[in-house]
Design a protein around this motif. Structure first.
Motif, PDB file in Angstrom:
ATOM      1  N   ALA A 161     -37.633 -15.015 -21.262  1.00 26.15           N
ATOM      2  CA  ALA A 161     -36.296 -15.384 -20.798  1.00 26.15           C
ATOM      3  C   ALA A 161     -35.417 -15.810 -21.967  1.00 26.15           C
ATOM      4  N   TYR A 162     -35.990 -16.625 -22.840  1.00 30.10           N
ATOM      5  CA  TYR A 162     -35.214 -17.090 -23.995  1.00 30.10           C
ATOM      6  C   TYR A 162     -34.936 -15.951 -24.976  1.00 30.10           C
ATOM      7  N   MET A 163     -35.883 -15.015 -25.100  1.00 33.36           N
ATOM      8  CA  MET A 163     -35.658 -13.860 -25.977  1.00 33.36           C
ATOM      9  C   MET A 163     -34.492 -13.012 -25.472  1.00 33.36           C
ATOM     10  N   ILE A 164     -34.436 -12.821 -24.134  1.00 30.94           N
ATOM     11  CA  ILE A 164     -33.317 -12.068 -23.550  1.00 30.94           C
ATOM     12  C   ILE A 164     -32.001 -12.801 -23.802  1.00 30.94           C
ATOM     13  N   SER A 165     -32.034 -14.117 -23.633  1.00 28.50           N
ATOM     14  CA  SER A 165     -30.830 -14.925 -23.869  1.00 28.50           C
ATOM     15  C   SER A 165     -30.377 -14.807 -25.319  1.00 28.50           C
ATOM     16  N   PHE A 166     -31.339 -14.922 -26.251  1.00 27.57           N
ATOM     17  CA  PHE A 166     -31.008 -14.790 -27.671  1.00 27.57           C
ATOM     18  C   PHE A 166     -30.410 -13.420 -27.966  1.00 27.57           C
ATOM     19  N   SER A 167     -30.951 -12.377 -27.330  1.00 24.36           N
ATOM     20  CA  SER A 167     -30.432 -11.019 -27.556  1.00 24.36           C
ATOM     21  C   SER A 167     -28.981 -10.907 -27.097  1.00 24.36           C
ATOM     22  N   LEU A 168     -28.700 -11.456 -25.907  1.00 24.45           N
ATOM     23  CA  LEU A 168     -27.323 -11.435 -25.390  1.00 24.45           C
ATOM     24  C   LEU A 168     -26.373 -12.186 -26.318  1.00 24.45           C
ATOM     25  N   LEU A 169     -26.835 -13.327 -26.809  1.00 26.23           N
ATOM     26  CA  LEU A 169     -26.003 -14.128 -27.700  1.00 26.23           C
ATOM     27  C   LEU A 169     -25.756 -13.416 -29.031  1.00 26.23           C
ATOM     28  N   TYR A 170     -26.802 -12.746 -29.533  1.00 29.58           N
ATOM     29  CA  TYR A 170     -26.675 -12.020 -30.798  1.00 29.58           C
ATOM     30  C   TYR A 170     -25.640 -10.899 -30.682  1.00 29.58           C
ATOM     31  N   MET A 246     -22.528 -17.966 -23.257  1.00 28.65           N
ATOM     32  CA  MET A 246     -23.522 -18.948 -22.830  1.00 28.65           C
ATOM     33  C   MET A 246     -23.819 -18.819 -21.342  1.00 28.65           C
ATOM     34  N   VAL A 247     -22.795 -18.563 -20.540  1.00 26.06           N
ATOM     35  CA  VAL A 247     -22.992 -18.371 -19.100  1.00 26.06           C
ATOM     36  C   VAL A 247     -23.915 -17.176 -18.854  1.00 26.06           C
ATOM     37  N   LEU A 248     -23.683 -16.083 -19.580  1.00 24.82           N
ATOM     38  CA  LEU A 248     -24.533 -14.895 -19.444  1.00 24.82           C
ATOM     39  C   LEU A 248     -25.962 -15.188 -19.887  1.00 24.82           C
ATOM     40  N   ALA A 249     -26.103 -15.983 -20.962  1.00 28.53           N
ATOM     41  CA  ALA A 249     -27.430 -16.265 -21.506  1.00 28.53           C
ATOM     42  C   ALA A 249     -28.250 -17.162 -20.580  1.00 28.53           C
ATOM     43  N   LEU A 250     -27.585 -17.959 -19.755  1.00 23.94           N
ATOM     44  CA  LEU A 250     -28.301 -18.871 -18.851  1.00 23.94           C
ATOM     45  C   LEU A 250     -28.964 -18.135 -17.676  1.00 23.94           C
ATOM     46  N   ILE A 251     -28.469 -16.948 -17.349  1.00 22.46           N
ATOM     47  CA  ILE A 251     -28.965 -16.224 -16.165  1.00 22.46           C
ATOM     48  C   ILE A 251     -30.461 -15.940 -16.242  1.00 22.46           C
ATOM     49  N   PRO A 252     -30.978 -15.314 -17.339  1.00 20.49           N
ATOM     50  CA  PRO A 252     -32.436 -15.047 -17.370  1.00 20.49           C
ATOM     51  C   PRO A 252     -33.273 -16.321 -17.377  1.00 20.49           C
ATOM     52  N   ILE A 253     -32.806 -17.391 -18.001  1.00 17.97           N
ATOM     53  CA  ILE A 253     -33.571 -18.647 -18.026  1.00 17.97           C
ATOM     54  C   ILE A 253     -33.637 -19.249 -16.625  1.00 17.97           C
ATOM     55  N   LEU A 278     -37.308 -30.976 -17.416  1.00 14.44           N
ATOM     56  CA  LEU A 278     -35.974 -30.436 -17.120  1.00 14.44           C
ATOM     57  C   LEU A 278     -34.887 -31.008 -18.039  1.00 14.44           C
ATOM     58  N   PRO A 279     -34.879 -32.339 -18.291  1.00 14.73           N
ATOM     59  CA  PRO A 279     -33.871 -32.855 -19.235  1.00 14.73           C
ATOM     60  C   PRO A 279     -33.991 -32.209 -20.624  1.00 14.73           C
ATOM     61  N   ARG A 280     -35.270 -31.991 -21.048  1.00 19.58           N
ATOM     62  CA  ARG A 280     -35.457 -31.359 -22.360  1.00 19.58           C
ATOM     63  C   ARG A 280     -35.034 -29.907 -22.331  1.00 19.58           C
ATOM     64  N   GLN A 281     -35.265 -29.220 -21.189  1.00 14.46           N
ATOM     65  CA  GLN A 281     -34.850 -27.826 -21.086  1.00 14.46           C
ATOM     66  C   GLN A 281     -33.325 -27.707 -21.072  1.00 14.46           C
ATOM     67  N   ILE A 282     -32.674 -28.685 -20.452  1.00 16.58           N
ATOM     68  CA  ILE A 282     -31.203 -28.716 -20.510  1.00 16.58           C
ATOM     69  C   ILE A 282     -30.748 -28.906 -21.955  1.00 16.58           C
ATOM     70  N   GLN A 283     -31.484 -29.780 -22.670  1.00 19.09           N
ATOM     71  CA  GLN A 283     -31.167 -29.991 -24.096  1.00 19.09           C
ATOM     72  C   GLN A 283     -31.391 -28.713 -24.892  1.00 19.09           C
ATOM     73  N   ILE A 284     -32.451 -27.971 -24.553  1.00 15.52           N
ATOM     74  CA  ILE A 284     -32.714 -26.692 -25.236  1.00 15.52           C
ATOM     75  C   ILE A 284     -31.540 -25.739 -25.034  1.00 15.52           C
ATOM     76  N   ILE A 285     -31.091 -25.652 -23.768  1.00 11.19           N
ATOM     77  CA  ILE A 285     -29.963 -24.768 -23.461  1.00 11.19           C
ATOM     78  C   ILE A 285     -28.718 -25.201 -24.236  1.00 11.19           C
ATOM     79  N   GLN A 286     -28.497 -26.522 -24.302  1.00  6.99           N
ATOM     80  CA  GLN A 286     -27.358 -27.032 -25.067  1.00  6.99           C
ATOM     81  C   GLN A 286     -27.484 -26.677 -26.547  1.00  6.99           C
ATOM     82  N   ASN A 287     -28.717 -26.762 -27.066  1.00 13.01           N
ATOM     83  CA  ASN A 287     -28.925 -26.432 -28.479  1.00 13.01           C
ATOM     84  C   ASN A 287     -28.793 -24.939 -28.747  1.00 13.01           C
TER      85      ASN A 287
END
Length: 465
Positions: A161-170, A246-253, A278-287
């Protein structure tokens, strides 16, 4: 130090060193502690769900929260050191790149282009670049290390999920690159014009002629308005691209998290680990958002670094026709009171090495190109000659930050040159301008004395005393 050829070479040349290495080492240590706290809270939550509380995980979690600030403090200390070290290196490279291009001294286009870089823009860009990379690396380490922890301990599918998000962001970063970089260059140009306009502020304010002060104020207001407009445009573009991506990247996660929750609906221990993280995962998404927000911002900083890079390349093409501005027929050149027949710069450069000492005096009407001649002469002779212009901001130990009359200042400067400078040729450009007859005579005697050991080439503003 060799002049960098591109932005990455410039960054490497400026920020390479002990301070930068230690800064990012402490950042890595800090984020490793943060990631370890994620491990401790996961195992603590799992032990609670299994009714087998392990106190050691609680103690380790509390300890990690206490010590995490120490490497953060040291990383910031070394960040400041690396920033000022980079600024010092840039000044050194700028000096070496532009040294001995004396013919550019009175080139208004060159001064308008380069003065802001050396006086304030270079430090602003160093500050912005170092802060960007600090936040970028810090957010990146935080996201990557915590993703590894959560992926290994809770759900490996989160990796994908994070790899897909990173790809979209890239992809988004690549698409937005030219647009944001162009806006950043426009902003930097407007900011330079704003700073450049402020340079004449003290004269206009202190003299307070209504006409001049009004024109200066109107010019400053216009420049500030343009700078604000370009700054707002850059901020809008950067944040708009970042938010949409960022909105698009959140979808797969979000999809993987919901699938995990549904699949393990009856496994309370595993669901507990998901909930406590969950709080840490929110922090991950923020980072992650921060990482790619800084990637968007990088386009702007890159454009500004290109400006720093351009300032390292002297406008040598602007000096080609300067020789034509010298009206040689108007120049009266005398060596030890004997008239010399000199028809051009090359002719003069052939005549000069034959001399071991003496005084060459050049007189001509205003507009004959005396100062241009001296700048080209200094550029040709380099360190063999020492040039003292009519007016400049050259630093001297005896006069800097002190108040003297023009005559006193000239004498002190000549004394310091006589004591500390070992060039064979001294170029004095209209040293007698703004001096009374008495001071002209005293200083002329001083020059006569100095000319017994070196060759002094002078242009004179006044007729012979």
């Amino acid at each position: 130090m060799k002049t960098p050829a591109n932005v990455w070479q410039l960054i490497f040349a400026l920020f390479r060193g002990k301070a930068s290495f230690l800064c990012f080492t402490f950042v890595l240590i800090q984020q490793l502690i943060v990631a370890s706290s994620t491990v401790f809270i996961i195992f603590l939550g799992k032990s609670i769900a299994e009714h087998n509380i392990t106190v050691i995980y609680l103690l380790l979690f509390i300890l990690s929260l206490m010590v995490v600030y120490l490497p953060g403090i040291y990383s910031l200390i070394y960040l400041e050191k690396s920033k000022f070290s980079a600024f010092k290196k840039y000044i050194s490279i700028f000096s070496k790149s532009n040294k001995n291009h004396t013919s550019l001294l009175n080139n208004r286009e060159y001064r308008n282009k380069n003065d802001p870089w050396l006086t304030n823009e270079s430090f602003l860009v160093m500050n912005e670049t170092s802060a960007l990379f600090y936040e970028w690396v810090s957010s990146g380490f935080n996201a990557i290390l915590n993703i590894l922890v959560i992926g290994f301990v809770i759900e490996p599918m989160l990796f994908f999920a994070y790899m897909i998000s990173f790809s979209l962001l890239y992809v988004s970063v690549k698409i937005s690159k030219k647009n944001i970089e162009s806006s950043a260059v426009d902003f930097q140009k407007d900011r330079n014009l704003m700073n450049q306009g402020l340079l004449s502020g003290v004269d206009n304010i202190l003299i307070a002629n209504d006409k001049n002060l009004g024109l200066w104020t109107a010019s400053v207001d216009k420049n500030i308005s343009n700078a604000v407009s370009s700054a707002v445009s850059l901020t809008k573009k950067t944040n708009l691209y970042s938010s949409i991506t960022m909105v698009l990247a959140l979808i797969p996660i979000a999809c993987v998290t919901l699938m995990f929750f549904y699949k393990n609906i009856s496994d309370y221990a595993l669901l507990t680990t998901l909930v406590v993280t969950l709080p840490r995962q929110i922090q991950i998404i923020q980072n992650i958002f921060s990482v790619f927000s800084h990637a968007m911002h990088w386009h702007g900083v890159r454009g500004k670094l290109k400006g720093l890079l351009r300032a390292l390349s002297p406008m040598t093409d602007k000096t080609i026709d300067l020789g034509s501005k010298i009206k040689w027929k108007n120049l009266e050149i005398n060596y030890n009171n004997e008239r010399q027949d000199v028809s051009g710069l090359e002719d003069f450069l052939q005549f000069l090495p034959k001399l071991n000492n003496g005084r060459i005096t050049i007189r001509a009407s205003n507009g004959s190109g005396k100062s241009v001649f001296f700048s080209l002469l200094k550029e040709s002779l380099k360190d063999e000659a020492y040039l003292l212009p009519t007016s400049s901001d050259l630093m001297f130990e005896s006069t800097s930050n002190k108040s003297f009359s023009h005559g006193e200042k000239t004498m002190l400067i000549l004394d310091e040159i006589h004591k500390d400078v070992h060039s064979k040729i001294l170029l004095l450009d209209e040293w007698d301008a703004n001096l009374d007859v008495k001071n002209r005579g005293i200083i002329s005697e001083k020059i006569n004395s100095m000319s017994k050991n070196i060759v002094i080439v002078e242009t004179r503003h006044n007729t012979p005393d």
